[in-house]
Design a protein around this motif. Structure first.
Motif, PDB file in Angstrom:
ATOM      1  N   VAL A  85     -64.933  17.392  -8.607  1.00 49.48           N
ATOM      2  CA  VAL A  85     -64.141  18.328  -9.417  1.00 49.48           C
ATOM      3  C   VAL A  85     -62.819  17.683  -9.813  1.00 49.48           C
ATOM      4  CG1 VAL A  85     -62.876  20.521  -9.366  1.00 49.48           C
ATOM      5  CG2 VAL A  85     -65.196  20.396  -8.424  1.00 49.48           C
ATOM      6  N   ASP A  86     -62.198  16.977  -8.866  1.00 49.27           N
ATOM      7  CA  ASP A  86     -60.926  16.302  -9.168  1.00 49.27           C
ATOM      8  C   ASP A  86     -61.109  15.243 -10.257  1.00 49.27           C
ATOM      9  OD1 ASP A  86     -59.657  17.847  -7.292  1.00 49.27           O
ATOM     10  OD2 ASP A  86     -59.705  16.319  -5.704  1.00 49.27           O
ATOM     11  N   ARG A  88     -63.375  15.237 -12.628  1.00 51.10           N
ATOM     12  CA  ARG A  88     -63.575  15.940 -13.909  1.00 51.10           C
ATOM     13  C   ARG A  88     -62.252  16.413 -14.482  1.00 51.10           C
ATOM     14  NH1 ARG A  88     -63.933  21.223 -15.470  1.00 51.10           N
ATOM     15  NH2 ARG A  88     -65.386  21.747 -17.153  1.00 51.10           N
ATOM     16  N   ASN A  89     -61.442  17.067 -13.649  1.00 45.43           N
ATOM     17  CA  ASN A  89     -60.161  17.586 -14.117  1.00 45.43           C
ATOM     18  C   ASN A  89     -59.207  16.456 -14.492  1.00 45.43           C
ATOM     19  OD1 ASN A  89     -61.104  20.165 -13.663  1.00 45.43           O
ATOM     20  ND2 ASN A  89     -60.189  20.331 -11.623  1.00 45.43           N
ATOM     21  N   TYR A  90     -59.263  15.365 -13.734  1.00 44.13           N
ATOM     22  CA  TYR A  90     -58.407  14.210 -14.016  1.00 44.13           C
ATOM     23  C   TYR A  90     -58.759  13.625 -15.389  1.00 44.13           C
ATOM     24  CZ  TYR A  90     -56.289   9.585 -13.591  1.00 44.13           C
ATOM     25  OH  TYR A  90     -55.557   8.453 -13.816  1.00 44.13           O
ATOM     26  N   ASN A  93     -57.489  15.883 -18.187  1.00 41.58           N
ATOM     27  CA  ASN A  93     -56.034  15.776 -18.300  1.00 41.58           C
ATOM     28  C   ASN A  93     -55.621  14.424 -18.876  1.00 41.58           C
ATOM     29  OD1 ASN A  93     -53.253  16.809 -17.625  1.00 41.58           O
ATOM     30  ND2 ASN A  93     -53.267  14.949 -16.348  1.00 41.58           N
ATOM     31  N   THR A 117     -70.351  16.383 -15.047  1.00 42.99           N
ATOM     32  CA  THR A 117     -70.626  17.792 -15.337  1.00 42.99           C
ATOM     33  C   THR A 117     -72.115  18.093 -15.159  1.00 42.99           C
ATOM     34  OG1 THR A 117     -68.780  17.887 -16.898  1.00 42.99           O
ATOM     35  CG2 THR A 117     -70.469  19.603 -17.079  1.00 42.99           C
ATOM     36  N   ASP A 137     -62.669  25.061 -21.338  1.00 42.45           N
ATOM     37  CA  ASP A 137     -61.802  23.929 -21.023  1.00 42.45           C
ATOM     38  C   ASP A 137     -61.596  23.025 -22.242  1.00 42.45           C
ATOM     39  OD1 ASP A 137     -61.457  24.758 -18.460  1.00 42.45           O
ATOM     40  OD2 ASP A 137     -62.986  23.443 -17.592  1.00 42.45           O
TER      41      ASP A 137
END
Length: 756
Positions: A85-86, A88-90, A93, A117, A137
């Motif tokens: 998850v980190d 993906r979010n990284y 961003n 994903t 997102d």
């Protein structure tokens, strides 16, 4: 960061630079080995983030992205849910704060996002599927600058592709899991993504006049939007993984929930409008989407809805043909030909003729097809789709119940005429200018002629009249030039024209299989057959002086088509083909025609031993003749066949000698299989006849034994000995395949082991 870590990061950046930029192959190989060690290291995850955060080197960022993709692609245990998850979010961003990264870095990060994903699609935390907030997102990107919007579209497009394909890693895992993920994505996200792409494309359509397509970013955004729509429409909705080679048979299995997108025709109109308003560098993508939309499964609509949809589709096609400027672009031309083919592969002729503007549309399509065929050097792969359209239209004529005229009897002869005359006209250009000869591409010829064989049967009298006229003219000119050897180029041109005509005549005869028996058509076939056989008599009489290999291959293709239609138990012996052969060539029955076949086979095996292609196709013809029960019993009564059974030596058939290459000896097995079948017809238990037949092979055995006994060692046998041994093995293999009864096989076995 510690000094040691800083040095290692610098070293990694240097290795990346060497890998992607160095001209020294040794340095590149060393760099690659070192980077593989890094990717497999225990702290690769942390160092990848450092490489990305530094942002100094595009190559280092690429390494980090591809390394992370490999990490997340491994077994689920390699990274925890929170770590994934980190990541993906990284990535999201990172892309949001650095929209001007090099394209190859953006693509690598987009691929990483799509992979993590997909593989985490069913992972949940506190009953929340943490990887499924895709659209919400990414919508943030779509509301930003042109660069941000393009990245957002790329993210959606790559995710759609990722969900639709099985990666190499997944191929080693459960295919069932892949299908579950793909099905869930299809049911929960795909339609929303498609509607979003159409909405964005609609906005772009309204602003086309204000867009600058010379601007790299605006052009890139439009490209990505069209590809996103294309990826949605080409999604494997039912998990069939359709083979792309069956492109013309593909039906798009759109889910029922998508009906609203197609019922009001705004989606169809959107892509037609985009085709007309976009530059050629983009419009082919709009056509590609239309190809998919035209292929939407029939059951998505009611009969009334389908008729309305088809009307809009045909009108859109008609508008393109009325404004054909964009079709000069090869990509547009190819996609448009595919679109035309889908009109018939997905809709019935009876439905097409009911369209209000059908007469005008079919006239325009015919004109476009004729012009395309006349440009024989342009896009031969695209012509396949045009011929496919006409082939399917003609094949459907017997099943049309509508009272509206289909008008094919008016326009199909124009298509047939254009194909034939354009191929003949191409020969002089090819010979005089030294261009690549379409006759060299036998696969393409066979494919096109299979289509033409059906097309030409519509108004068959016109087809035959044209062929007779052109053949007589070419044959007459050919004979005139043969008396003047100095005219070699003209002789070559006429041989090329006759080659095309023989191929086309063969396909015309082969097309009879698709249609009901028609005596008048058989009489027309007889006229064509007589001409080809008369030409064969002329060319065979000159083989001692040399021959035309392409023309011989066309003759063999003709014989194969004639055999399929007019030789065998199913043929009526009073067929008008045989009547015409009797009147013109004194070939009174099937047996005399078979003797022509065998004489041709013997002639080819004698004079064309240097042409593996001709020998192979000649032996295939002999093999096909030797299979049919009725045919083979007639064959063995022929003097020509008895000659083959009693004289199968290199003296009469040079390809059985050792002068040919080893790779060409595989034909010998086919030859002896055919001879074995012919011998078996009335061999019974006649051992004397069997041994007489085997005399040439007995002599070969004895000769090889002598050669091996005089050699210092079998390992040092001469090339001639090796060839003789390989040839004999090929011969015996062929016979063993033919002798499939106990009696005949035991004769062969006892011949090989006489003292057993």
């Amino acid at each position: 960061m510690k000094m040691a870590d800083e040095q290692e990061i610098r070293q990694l950046e240097l290795l990346c630079k060497q890998l992607y930029e160095s001209q020294d192959t040794t340095a590149r190989a060393d760099a690659e080995k070192a980077l593989v060690v890094f990717q497999d290291g225990p702290d690769a995850l942390t160092k990848c983030q450092v490489l990305l955060d530094r942002g100094d080197s595009g190559y280092a960022q690429l390494l980090a992205a591809t390394t992370l993709t490999k990490l997340v692609s491994r077994s689920a245990q390699s990274l925890s849910l929170q770590q994934r998850v980190d990541i993906r979010n990284y990535v999201l961003n990172y892309l949001a704060t650095r929209p001007k990264l090099p394209n190859f870095v953006i693509q690598a990060l987009v691929t990483l996002f799509a992979r993590v994903t997909k593989l985490g699609w069913f992972d949940s935390h506190k009953e929340d599927f943490v990887f499924r907030n895709v659209v919400s997102d990414i919508t943030k990107f779509l509301q930003g600058s042109v660069e941000h919007c393009m990245i957002g579209v790329q993210l959606l497009s790559q995710l759609t592709c990722e969900m639709n394909q099985i990666s190499e890693v997944e191929a080693n895992r459960s295919l069932t899991k892949h299908r579950k993920i793909a099905s869930s994505f299809r049911d929960t996200q795909l339609f929303e993504i498609f509607r979003l792409s159409c909405s964005l494309l609609g906005t772009a359509r309204e602003n086309c006049k204000n867009l600058n397509f010379n601007d790299e970013n605006q052009h890139g955004l439009m490209t990505q939007l069209l590809r996103l729509a294309q990826n949605c429409l080409t999604f494997d909705f039912i998990g069939t993984s359709t083979d792309e080679s069956s492109d013309d048979l593909c039906t798009v299995q759109i889910p029922t929930s998508w009906r609203p997108a197609f019922l009001d025709f705004t989606t169809l109109k959107l892509f037609f409008d985009l085709y007309h308003s976009l530059p050629n560098t983009l419009s082919s993508l709009a056509l590609s989407c239309l190809v998919q939309i035209a292929s939407v499964r029939r059951s998505l609509f009611s009969n009334t809805e389908r008729a309305k949809f088809l009307t809009h589709l045909v009108n859109g096609v008609k508008h393109i043909l009325q404004n054909p400027q964009g079709l000069s672009d090869p990509a547009n031309y190819h996609e448009f030909c595919r679109l035309l083919a889908r009109l018939k592969s997905n809709y019935q002729l009876g439905e097409l003729v009911m369209v209000d503007n059908y007469p005008e549309a079919i006239q325009l399509i015919a004109k476009f097809t004729v012009q395309s065929l006349q440009m024989w050097q342009f896009a031969p792969n695209s012509v396949h789709y045009l011929l496919s359209l006409w082939q399917r239209m003609v094949a459907s004529v017997p099943y049309v119940k509508a009272t509206e005229p289909h008008l094919l009897e008016t326009y199909t002869p124009e298509v047939t005429n254009a194909y034939i005359t354009s191929r003949l006209e191409s020969v002089a250009v090819v010979v005089r200018e030294g261009l690549e000869d379409p006759l060299e591409d036998l696969g393409m010829i066979q494919q096109q002629l299979e289509q033409l064989s059906v097309i030409g049967r519509c108004e068959y009298e016109k087809t035959c009249t044209l062929l007779v006229q052109l053949f007589d003219q070419a044959a007459r000119t050919y004979q005139e030039y043969l008396t003047a050897p100095s005219q070699q180029m003209e002789i070559t041109i006429q041989e090329g024209r006759l080659t095309w005509l023989v191929y086309i005549i063969g396909s015309a005869i082969g097309g009879r299989v698709s249609f009901n028996n028609n005596e008048e058509h058989d009489a027309m076939d007889g006229e064509l057959v007589c001409r080809v056989l008369q030409l064969m008599n002329l060319t065979d009489s000159r083989l001692s002086q040399g021959g035309c290999e392409k023309l011989e291959l066309a003759m063999l293709s003709f014989f194969e088509q004639f055999r399929k239609i007019y030789v065998g138990d199913q043929v009526q012996k009073n067929s008008k083909v045989y009547r015409r052969l009797s009147e013109v060539l004194c070939l009174n029955d099937e047996a005399t025609v078979l003797s022509v076949f065998i004489r041709k086979i013997i002639t080819n095996l004698k004079y064309w031993s240097r042409s593996e292609q001709i020998i192979s196709k000649t032996l295939q013809l002999l093999s096909d003749l030797s299979i049919g029960y009725s045919c083979v019993r007639k064959l063995v009564k022929l003097d020509e066949v008895q000659f083959m059974l009693n004289n199968h030596t290199s003296e009469h058939f040079p390809f059985l000698g050792n002068a040919v290459a080893i790779t060409e000896m595989r034909c010998r097995s086919m030859f002896y299989t055919s001879l074995g079948r012919l011998l078996m017809v009335d061999l019974g238990e006649d051992e004397d006849r069997f041994h007489t037949f085997m005399l040439p092979l007995t002599a070969s055995f004895e000769n090889i034994g002598t050669l091996l006994s005089t050699a210092e060692s079998p390992l040092f046998a001469t090339d001639e000995t090796k060839k003789a041994l390989i040839g004999l093995a090929r011969d015996l293999r062929g016979l063993a395949f033919a002798f499939n009864t106990k009696t005949s096989y035991m004769m062969l076995f006892d011949w090989m082991y006489p003292f057993s």
